[in-house]
Design an enzyme around this catalytic site. Structure first.
Site, PDB file in Angstrom:
ATOM      1  N   GLY A  10       1.552  -6.123  -1.453  1.00  0.00           N
ATOM      2  CA  GLY A  10       2.688  -6.351  -2.351  1.00  0.00           C
ATOM      3  C   GLY A  10       3.967  -6.701  -1.617  1.00  0.00           C
ATOM      4  N   GLN A  11       5.052  -6.721  -2.370  1.00  0.00           N
ATOM      5  CA  GLN A  11       6.344  -7.140  -1.826  1.00  0.00           C
ATOM      6  C   GLN A  11       6.763  -6.272  -0.637  1.00  0.00           C
ATOM      7  OE1 GLN A  11       9.824  -6.250  -4.169  1.00  0.00           O
ATOM      8  NE2 GLN A  11      10.946  -8.042  -3.427  1.00  0.00           N
ATOM      9  N   ILE A  32      -6.304  -3.842  -3.485  1.00  0.00           N
ATOM     10  CA  ILE A  32      -7.402  -4.165  -4.403  1.00  0.00           C
ATOM     11  C   ILE A  32      -7.750  -5.654  -4.334  1.00  0.00           C
ATOM     12  CG2 ILE A  32      -5.974  -4.645  -6.450  1.00  0.00           C
ATOM     13  CD1 ILE A  32      -8.066  -2.959  -8.059  1.00  0.00           C
ATOM     14  N   ARG A  33      -6.821  -6.449  -3.814  1.00  0.00           N
ATOM     15  CA  ARG A  33      -7.064  -7.897  -3.711  1.00  0.00           C
ATOM     16  C   ARG A  33      -6.792  -8.347  -2.273  1.00  0.00           C
ATOM     17  NH1 ARG A  33      -1.329 -10.199  -5.511  1.00  0.00           N
ATOM     18  NH2 ARG A  33      -0.233  -8.378  -4.842  1.00  0.00           N
ATOM     19  N   TYR A 135       6.257   3.664 -16.457  1.00  0.00           N
ATOM     20  CA  TYR A 135       6.356   3.604 -14.986  1.00  0.00           C
ATOM     21  C   TYR A 135       7.278   4.713 -14.478  1.00  0.00           C
ATOM     22  CZ  TYR A 135       7.955   1.453 -10.529  1.00  0.00           C
ATOM     23  OH  TYR A 135       8.312   1.179  -9.227  1.00  0.00           O
ATOM     24  N   LYS A 139       6.572   7.939 -12.158  1.00  0.00           N
ATOM     25  CA  LYS A 139       7.309   8.165 -10.904  1.00  0.00           C
ATOM     26  C   LYS A 139       7.919   9.565 -10.884  1.00  0.00           C
ATOM     27  CE  LYS A 139       6.819   4.330  -8.514  1.00  0.00           C
ATOM     28  NZ  LYS A 139       5.951   4.325  -7.326  1.00  0.00           N
TER      29      LYS A 139
HETATM   30  P1  NAD Z   1       3.858  -4.833  -5.690  1.00  0.00           P
HETATM   31  O1  NAD Z   1       3.499  -4.889  -7.122  1.00  0.00           O
HETATM   32  O2  NAD Z   1       4.442  -6.045  -5.053  1.00  0.00           O
HETATM   33  O3  NAD Z   1       2.602  -4.398  -4.821  1.00  0.00           O
HETATM   34  C1  NAD Z   1       1.740  -3.364  -5.242  1.00  0.00           C
HETATM   35  C2  NAD Z   1       0.406  -3.604  -4.583  1.00  0.00           C
HETATM   36  O4  NAD Z   1      -0.496  -2.630  -5.116  1.00  0.00           O
HETATM   37  C3  NAD Z   1      -0.185  -4.984  -4.909  1.00  0.00           C
HETATM   38  O5  NAD Z   1      -0.513  -5.663  -3.722  1.00  0.00           O
HETATM   39  C4  NAD Z   1      -1.411  -4.661  -5.753  1.00  0.00           C
HETATM   40  O6  NAD Z   1      -2.492  -5.545  -5.545  1.00  0.00           O
HETATM   41  C5  NAD Z   1      -1.740  -3.257  -5.266  1.00  0.00           C
HETATM   42  N1  NAD Z   1      -2.539  -2.527  -6.253  1.00  0.00           N
HETATM   43  C6  NAD Z   1      -2.383  -2.478  -7.604  1.00  0.00           C
HETATM   44  N2  NAD Z   1      -3.347  -1.757  -8.159  1.00  0.00           N
HETATM   45  C7  NAD Z   1      -4.133  -1.307  -7.137  1.00  0.00           C
HETATM   46  C8  NAD Z   1      -5.291  -0.519  -7.070  1.00  0.00           C
HETATM   47  N3  NAD Z   1      -5.875  -0.024  -8.174  1.00  0.00           N
HETATM   48  N4  NAD Z   1      -5.824  -0.243  -5.855  1.00  0.00           N
HETATM   49  C9  NAD Z   1      -5.261  -0.755  -4.725  1.00  0.00           C
HETATM   50  N5  NAD Z   1      -4.159  -1.513  -4.726  1.00  0.00           N
HETATM   51  C10 NAD Z   1      -3.609  -1.795  -5.922  1.00  0.00           C
HETATM   52  O7  NAD Z   1       4.819  -3.585  -5.489  1.00  0.00           O
HETATM   53  P2  NAD Z   1       5.881  -3.341  -4.337  1.00  0.00           P
HETATM   54  O8  NAD Z   1       7.154  -3.937  -4.792  1.00  0.00           O
HETATM   55  O9  NAD Z   1       5.317  -3.697  -3.015  1.00  0.00           O
HETATM   56  O10 NAD Z   1       6.038  -1.768  -4.479  1.00  0.00           O
HETATM   57  C11 NAD Z   1       5.482  -0.858  -3.551  1.00  0.00           C
HETATM   58  C12 NAD Z   1       5.874   0.534  -3.984  1.00  0.00           C
HETATM   59  O11 NAD Z   1       7.299   0.630  -4.050  1.00  0.00           O
HETATM   60  C13 NAD Z   1       5.375   0.940  -5.384  1.00  0.00           C
HETATM   61  O12 NAD Z   1       5.096   2.317  -5.407  1.00  0.00           O
HETATM   62  C14 NAD Z   1       6.560   0.655  -6.267  1.00  0.00           C
HETATM   63  O13 NAD Z   1       6.538   1.428  -7.425  1.00  0.00           O
HETATM   64  C15 NAD Z   1       7.687   1.050  -5.346  1.00  0.00           C
HETATM   65  N6  NAD Z   1       8.950   0.441  -5.737  1.00  0.00           N
HETATM   66  C16 NAD Z   1       9.142  -0.899  -5.597  1.00  0.00           C
HETATM   67  C17 NAD Z   1      10.351  -1.465  -5.999  1.00  0.00           C
HETATM   68  C18 NAD Z   1      10.611  -2.935  -5.869  1.00  0.00           C
HETATM   69  O14 NAD Z   1      11.643  -3.414  -6.347  1.00  0.00           O
HETATM   70  N7  NAD Z   1       9.752  -3.691  -5.194  1.00  0.00           N
HETATM   71  C19 NAD Z   1      11.351  -0.650  -6.534  1.00  0.00           C
HETATM   72  C20 NAD Z   1      11.092   0.707  -6.695  1.00  0.00           C
HETATM   73  C21 NAD Z   1       9.896   1.258  -6.263  1.00  0.00           C
HETATM   74  N1  SER Z   2      11.580  -3.083  -9.036  1.00  0.00           N
HETATM   75  C1  SER Z   2      10.903  -2.104  -9.796  1.00  0.00           C
HETATM   76  C2  SER Z   2      10.636  -2.596 -11.164  1.00  0.00           C
HETATM   77  O1  SER Z   2      11.431  -3.355 -11.643  1.00  0.00           O
HETATM   78  C3  SER Z   2      11.707  -0.834  -9.882  1.00  0.00           C
HETATM   79  O2  SER Z   2      10.909   0.216  -9.533  1.00  0.00           O
HETATM   80  O3  SER Z   2       9.685  -2.195 -11.764  1.00  0.00           O
END
Ligand code: NAD
Ligand code: SER
Length: 307
Positions: A10-11, A32-33, A135, A139
């Site tokens: 992910g990001q 997962i992918r 969500y 959390k």
């Molecule tokens: P994202 O959606 O970009 O990446 C999440 C990853 O999880 C993806 O690559 C997806 O394929 C994988 N995934 C989903 N379901 C799955 C499963 N069943 N098994 C294995 N992998 C699985 O999210 P992100 O932005 O990289 O966020 C990472 C963490 O940070 C998360 O816990 C998210 O809640 C938290 N977070 C992110 C943000 C943000 O703005 N990016 C803000 C607050 C919190």
């Molecule tokens: N960037 C995230 C969302 O918008 C915040 O956890 O879901």
């Protein structure tokens, strides 16, 4: 350090993995992918407890970074699946890390754990929290679980409440703060962008380099410095879509946004506008480096502009 990153595709994972490798860690990534970048990877559904147990016992990581999630908008579309990934699987990760004697676990919470009764400005570390979105509910439950696992079993789980993370190279999907990345790419490619929020919806945000630095600093801090075992508030910067549009227009003067709010507006309005982060600054030296001009400058170094 032997490290396992779950949800590495992910990001945040895409930026964290190279940073961990640069630190000299021996790293295994799972998602997962398939990942869009090269690294040692095992495909794994984090909900598959037996597969995860086997992997942890084989790989024997000292640290686990659990990033697998369904973000806020996607969790509203698939609530049960969202709960399974965001909460139930997080419980399994904590249990299995305890069983496999993992030394430290990182799991991020979110500003989505706050709610309409949370103070909107300079939100303190311990305010009322009544998240309305699934969500955010997962959390908040995860935060309580992290603290429970620390207090009851001594599992060294560490966490930050990330605001919207902004960075180049990965178009986020399924979140409420995604617009802040998409706007740059749309501005560069088409010169227009339709925002799914109202123009004045101010939200806390964080540049990806600050997000990765926060994770590394928190994980490298001595355990006795960690006084918040639920999840640390961190503030980077705050802006509304209109403020980002205005900043982008300094680079691309003809750029224009339309504003057509959808269901994400209600989620965004229930979240704070800015965060008070004294405990993170005091305990492990949190200090953001990117304000809005610096964030835009960094994005323009990577977002390809039309010639
Ligand atoms: P994202 O959606 O970009 O990446 C999440 C990853 O999880 C993806 O690559 C997806 O394929 C994988 N995934 C989903 N379901 C799955 C499963 N069943 N098994 C294995 N992998 C699985 O999210 P992100 O932005 O990289 O966020 C990472 C963490 O940070 C998360 O816990 C998210 O809640 C938290 N977070 C992110 C943000 C943000 O703005 N990016 C803000 C607050 C919190
Ligand atoms: N960037 C995230 C969302 O918008 C915040 O956890 O879901």
């Amino acid at each position: 350090m032997r490290v396992l990153v779950i949800g590495a595709g992910g990001q945040i994972g895409q930026a964290l993995v190279p940073a961990l490798q640069a630190r000299g860690d021996t790293l295994l990534a799972t998602d997962i992918r398939p990942l869009s970048y090269e690294t040692d990877t095992v495909l794994l559904d984090v909900r598959d407890t037996e597969a995860l147990r086997k992997l942890l016992h084989q790989w024997k990581p000292q640290e686990v970074y659990h990033l697998a999630a369904f973000l806020s908008a996607r969790s509203e579309e698939q609530p049960r699946l969202g709960w399974e990934v965001n909460f139930a699987a997080t419980w399994s990760v904590f249990e299995l890390c305890l069983e496999a004697r993992v030394e430290r676990v990182f799991w991020p919470s979110s500003i989505a754990a706050f709610g309409p009764h949370t103070p909107k400005h300079h939100t303190p570390q311990y305010p009322p929290m009544d998240p309305t979105g699934l969500y955010g509910i997962a959390k908040l439950a995860g935060e309580r679980l992290a603290e429970y696992f620390f207090r009851r079993y001594g599992l060294d789980v560490r966490s930050v409440r990330f605001p919207g993370v902004v960075g180049p190279g990965h178009l986020p999907s399924g979140g409420t703060t995604d617009f802040a990345v998409h706007m740059f790419y749309a501005a560069a490619e088409k010169g227009t962008y339709t925002v799914y929020l109202e123009s004045d919806t101010t939200l806390p945000m964080l540049y990806i380099d600050d997000a990765v630095r926060a994770i590394l600093q928190l994980m490298e801090a001595p355990a006795e410095r960690i006084t918040v075992r639920s999840s640390y508030n961190i503030q980077g910067l705050s802006f509304s879509p209109a403020q980002l549009e205005a900043e982008i227009r300094k680079k691309l003067p003809t750029f224009r946004c339309a504003y057509v709010p959808d269901f994400r507006q209600e989620l965004a309005r229930s979240w704070p506008e800015s965060i008070e982060d004294t405990p993170a600054r005091r305990d492990w030296g949190w200090q953001p480096q990117y304000d809005l001009p610096a964030l835009c400058e960094a994005m323009w170094q990577s977002v390809p502009l039309r010639s």
